[in-house]
Design a protein around this motif. Sequence first.
Motif, short mmCIF file in Angstrom:
data_model
loop_
_atom_site.label_atom_id
_atom_site.label_comp_id
_atom_site.label_asym_id
_atom_site.label_seq_id
_atom_site.Cartn_x
_atom_site.Cartn_y
_atom_site.Cartn_z
N GLN A 1 29.01 -10.84 -45.52
CA GLN A 1 30.42 -11.23 -45.67
C GLN A 1 31.35 -10.23 -44.96
OE1 GLN A 1 31.40 -14.22 -46.85
NE2 GLN A 1 29.19 -14.52 -46.86
N ILE A 2 31.01 -8.97 -44.98
CA ILE A 2 31.80 -7.97 -44.24
C ILE A 2 31.68 -8.24 -42.75
CG2 ILE A 2 31.87 -5.52 -43.59
CD1 ILE A 2 33.32 -6.06 -46.22
N GLN A 3 30.48 -8.54 -42.28
CA GLN A 3 30.30 -8.86 -40.86
C GLN A 3 31.20 -10.03 -40.46
OE1 GLN A 3 26.25 -8.90 -39.15
NE2 GLN A 3 25.58 -8.12 -41.14
N ARG A 4 31.22 -11.06 -41.29
CA ARG A 4 32.04 -12.23 -41.02
C ARG A 4 33.53 -11.86 -41.02
NH1 ARG A 4 30.53 -16.70 -44.78
NH2 ARG A 4 28.88 -16.95 -43.26
N ALA A 5 33.94 -11.03 -41.98
CA ALA A 5 35.35 -10.67 -42.13
C ALA A 5 35.89 -9.87 -40.94
CB ALA A 5 35.57 -9.89 -43.42
N ILE A 6 35.03 -9.08 -40.30
CA ILE A 6 35.51 -8.22 -39.21
C ILE A 6 35.22 -8.80 -37.83
CG2 ILE A 6 35.41 -6.15 -40.63
CD1 ILE A 6 32.87 -5.35 -39.01
#
Length: 174
Positions: free
Chosen positions: A109-114
């Motif tokens: 989810q962090i990968q997707r967010a950034i």
Amino acid sequence: MTYTFEIHPQALKRRFSVYVVVAQGDKETLLYVGKTGDNREGCNPLISRCGNHFSYNEIHSQVRNKIEAHENWRYTYVFDHFDDYCDDAVERRQRIDRINEMERWLNMQIQRAITGSVGVRLLNPYGARGYCSNTEKQKRSAFRTPETEQKVVNIVENVKQLLGLTTRSDHERV
């Protein structure tokens, strides 16, 4: 000059947790996703893990090992707890499996967010490279409940706020 260092009481609790280290430098921001409680012998508080991240023992110091001149950065930890520590070996194994899945999920989810963010990089992106049987996939999927999803979403939203990535539509969705 004197300095202060605040420790939130939740960072002292012996619980299974996931976290994002937000390391802010002058020209870029680096992120690291981690967890507490996955070791065999117990579950240390988050503050213990924080200290290990900057240790000069290279086995424990994942953040210091990855950031050149690490002492020139500002660090914020965004975290949440998922389970209390317990002595029962069978129950603890389930909690370890759950926190491992929460870390994988948070990392994705962090990968997707950034994605598309300039000057922001995840130091330890989860790649899902190994084989995972259907039975294991089902077991992992069972840990993804509405309650755990909300915790992951809240961590991601907090990180996005720190990075200045939160938009009005993001607030309307939550």
